[in-house]
Design an enzyme around this catalytic site. Structure first.
Site, PDB file in Angstrom:
ATOM      1  N   TRP A  31       0.854  -1.184   0.000  1.00 36.27           N
ATOM      2  CA  TRP A  31       0.000   0.000   0.000  1.00 36.27           C
ATOM      3  C   TRP A  31       0.888   1.231   0.000  1.00 36.27           C
ATOM      4  CZ3 TRP A  31      -5.049   0.019  -0.860  1.00 36.27           C
ATOM      5  CH2 TRP A  31      -5.757   1.197  -0.647  1.00 36.27           C
ATOM      6  N   SER A  65       0.212  -1.747   5.730  1.00 37.26           N
ATOM      7  CA  SER A  65       1.071  -1.504   6.896  1.00 37.26           C
ATOM      8  C   SER A  65       0.677  -2.337   8.104  1.00 37.26           C
ATOM      9  CB  SER A  65       1.070  -0.017   7.253  1.00 37.26           C
ATOM     10  OG  SER A  65       1.765   0.706   6.247  1.00 37.26           O
ATOM     11  N   GLU A  67      -0.280  -5.315   8.190  1.00 32.52           N
ATOM     12  CA  GLU A  67       0.255  -6.662   7.991  1.00 32.52           C
ATOM     13  C   GLU A  67       1.764  -6.739   8.214  1.00 32.52           C
ATOM     14  OE1 GLU A  67      -3.635  -6.234   6.584  1.00 32.52           O
ATOM     15  OE2 GLU A  67      -1.914  -5.163   5.733  1.00 32.52           O
ATOM     16  N   VAL A  90       1.687   5.277   6.051  1.00 32.82           N
ATOM     17  CA  VAL A  90       0.280   5.575   6.281  1.00 32.82           C
ATOM     18  C   VAL A  90       0.111   7.083   6.137  1.00 32.82           C
ATOM     19  CG1 VAL A  90      -1.672   5.356   7.857  1.00 32.82           C
ATOM     20  CG2 VAL A  90       0.138   3.635   7.890  1.00 32.82           C
ATOM     21  N   HIS A  97      -9.200   5.836  10.682  1.00 38.74           N
ATOM     22  CA  HIS A  97      -8.448   4.645  10.256  1.00 38.74           C
ATOM     23  C   HIS A  97      -6.940   4.851  10.426  1.00 38.74           C
ATOM     24  CE1 HIS A  97      -7.674   1.002   7.925  1.00 38.74           C
ATOM     25  NE2 HIS A  97      -6.825   1.689   7.177  1.00 38.74           N
ATOM     26  N   ARG A 136      10.204  12.198   2.592  1.00 39.54           N
ATOM     27  CA  ARG A 136      10.871  11.263   3.495  1.00 39.54           C
ATOM     28  C   ARG A 136      11.263   9.950   2.820  1.00 39.54           C
ATOM     29  NH1 ARG A 136       7.925  14.825   5.738  1.00 39.54           N
ATOM     30  NH2 ARG A 136       8.259  15.544   7.869  1.00 39.54           N
TER      31      ARG A 136
END
Length: 164
Positions: A31, A65, A67, A90, A97, A136
């Site tokens: 993701w 993330s 998982e 994320v 969420h 980042r």
């Protein structure tokens, strides 16, 4: 922001432990793959530059993330790795969420560090927007993957030093 004060990719190579002979597992989330693949590649590049052989790096992807906890847990439990790096991203959205995923991953990876004798490196970036994530993951603030690789090398050296 702490990241604003230090480039994530900057480190003093004379202070970094050599990774020769070390086996590293890297579990990364699919993701937000634009970000996570750049973080993964940064970690691999930095490990290679610091003595880890390509054949000693295992890459494993997980869907998201959350998982990362299971993926890192399986790597740690296999006892095949000297360190495990967990990489995810994320980005805050319109619902809570974001908070649940960030808290869950943080708690799960922290628990692995306490319960097992293999360092698990926290490479989850949590940002408010895509631009912050890009900054980042190889942008103006460096690459968190580089920092994770250096952290893995240093934590393996610490473990070895304390076990002597």
């Amino acid at each position: 922001m702490a990241t604003e004060l230090k480039n994530l990719s900057s480190y003093d190579p004379t202070k970094v432990a050599n990774g020769k002979g070390r086996k590293i597992g890297i579990v990364y989330a699919e993701w937000n793959d634009e970000i996570t693949y750049a973080l993964r590649d940064g970690a691999v590049k930095t490990l290679l530059a610091n003595g880890v052989e390509e054949s000693d790096i295992t890459l494993a992807s997980v869907p998201g993330s959350f998982e990362l906890i299971f993926g890192a847990s399986q790597m740690v439990k296999s006892k095949s790795y000297d360190a495990v790096i967990a990489i995810g991203c994320v980005i805050r959205g319109d619902t809570p969420h974001f908070d649940y995923i960030c808290e869950g991953v943080t708690a799960g990876l922290s628990r692995l560090n306490v319960e097992y004798d293999t360092p698990v490196i926290f490479g989850l970036i949590t940002t408010n927007n895509l631009q912050q994530a890009q900054e980042r993951s190889g942008g103006r603030l460096g690459n968190k993957g580089d920092e994770c690789a250096i952290t893995a090398l240093q934590m393996m050296a610490l473990r070895q030093h304390l076990q002597q």
